[in-house]
Enzyme design. Sequence first.
Site, PDB file in Angstrom:
ATOM      1  N   SER A 201     -28.324  51.308 -27.450  1.00  0.00           N
ATOM      2  CA  SER A 201     -29.678  50.921 -27.813  1.00  0.00           C
ATOM      3  C   SER A 201     -30.125  51.560 -29.127  1.00  0.00           C
ATOM      4  O   SER A 201     -29.570  51.266 -30.177  1.00  0.00           O
ATOM      5  CB  SER A 201     -30.623  51.275 -26.659  1.00  0.00           C
ATOM      6  OG  SER A 201     -31.862  50.633 -26.796  1.00  0.00           O
TER       7      SER A 201
ATOM      8  N   ASP B  31     -23.518  50.557 -41.968  1.00  0.00           N
ATOM      9  CA  ASP B  31     -23.619  49.389 -42.845  1.00  0.00           C
ATOM     10  C   ASP B  31     -24.133  49.741 -44.238  1.00  0.00           C
ATOM     11  O   ASP B  31     -23.823  49.050 -45.210  1.00  0.00           O
ATOM     12  CB  ASP B  31     -24.530  48.332 -42.224  1.00  0.00           C
ATOM     13  CG  ASP B  31     -23.840  47.526 -41.129  1.00  0.00           C
ATOM     14  OD1 ASP B  31     -22.684  47.865 -40.796  1.00  0.00           O
ATOM     15  OD2 ASP B  31     -24.455  46.581 -40.608  1.00  0.00           O
TER      16      ASP B  31
ATOM     17  N   LYS C  64     -25.916  47.443 -26.264  1.00  0.00           N
ATOM     18  CA  LYS C  64     -27.224  46.957 -25.806  1.00  0.00           C
ATOM     19  C   LYS C  64     -28.064  46.642 -27.036  1.00  0.00           C
ATOM     20  O   LYS C  64     -28.602  47.531 -27.684  1.00  0.00           O
ATOM     21  CB  LYS C  64     -27.933  47.995 -24.932  1.00  0.00           C
ATOM     22  CG  LYS C  64     -29.281  47.505 -24.401  1.00  0.00           C
ATOM     23  CD  LYS C  64     -29.956  48.555 -23.549  1.00  0.00           C
ATOM     24  CE  LYS C  64     -31.288  48.042 -23.009  1.00  0.00           C
ATOM     25  NZ  LYS C  64     -32.299  47.863 -24.076  1.00  0.00           N
TER      26      LYS C  64
END
Length: 431
Positions: free
Chosen positions: A310, A321, A335
């Site tokens: 999460s 990224d 999740k």
Amino acid sequence: MGKRFWLAGFLIFSQIIFTFVIWVAPAYALTDEQKLFNEAWRIVNRAYVDETFNDQNWWMIRQKTLQKPLRSREETYTAIQSMLASLDDPFTRFLRPSQYRSLQVSTAGELTGIGLQIALDAETGSLQVIAPIEGSPADKAGILPRDRIVSIDGTPSEALTLDEAATRMRGPAGSKVVLTIERDGKSPRSLTIVRDRIELNPVVAKLDRTSAAVPVGYIRLTQFNANATTELAEAVRDLERQGAQEFVLDLRNNSGGLLQAGIEIARLWLDEGTIVYTVNRQSVLDSYESTGSALTRAPLVVLVNRGTASASEILAGALQDNGRAQLVGETTFGKGLIQSLFELSDGSGLAVTVAKYETPNHHDINKLGIQPDVPVALEQLEREQVATSDDPQYQAAIALLDQATVLAGAPDQAAWSKQTAPKRRLPFLSR
């Protein structure tokens, strides 16, 4: 002829009035119980991520329920639970007043029980451990991420909702609960666990002067609660005052928490770039951006495992990224759905899936997780072995940091990003 016309007109008019009464009157003559049900229905109607509501007529579900008498609060609660169950979404659920208060308390930094973060497996419906809270009775009992809870005090978990299971595991300090646990096809085993007060201190930090070429600040973030951002920022400052030139951020077994805390902590590490995209029911993308005020630019490696979920995945994906950090460890939990809490007028509440999130490179991690840049498997460690020579994931992180220092000639973040950061993937939309 005129009479027949009048009669037909009267019947048509009567039918219109009759239909109007059936479909509109409930909005003007609702009982208190119907009003509470209608309140819950409206919240889901307005906020739920899937505008098809699991391919069903959401308005008709409301109408059918309001045409029945709701004679007690318990009947109303049952009707709300039945309505939410039709969405086939284990994360959208009804919370009785005590459950709603408990969930608010846990995100504020206090908890009494055994210290397990749990979820329903969307495919099998089984009750699954996301991660134990570090130092909790469940952690000390050896429960691991992905363990399946077969029963609680003899009651099969299949007969319980997620919040009913959580409620049964909570309780006063000193009381006991018996869990039957199944792991990777092995025979189920029963564990008697003594409940205790659980300290939810989200940050553990230390300076490591011996493992790497330069001093390393090790920070373990255990939960994204209301205190997490402030405590992590103070840990970074304190470690740099002690001489830390590189950092290892440990998100292993961090099952998440408050979305906003995950975003704010990402901003502590990032000068620029998108942190996360959220996608609502109309497939409209919103984004959270860094604010150009990173607390440190020192080299960073992030540790992840199967219990990283999460908000932890939001943070890990943002750092990966944006080329700010490499990830070491195992594929994360997966999740990628966002829930909001809504309080109902009687003190009960709803947890409603309102959006899904994507990483800055538009990677949808729900049920897939985030792949580490350097995969390193890990067996269970004792608490005193974490971030030591006995911890292979930590040692792999130290090796990456040492490599950056050798290549760059100095522990500078710009050199680290240039020499060791993974290649940026081309953005793609995942729907």
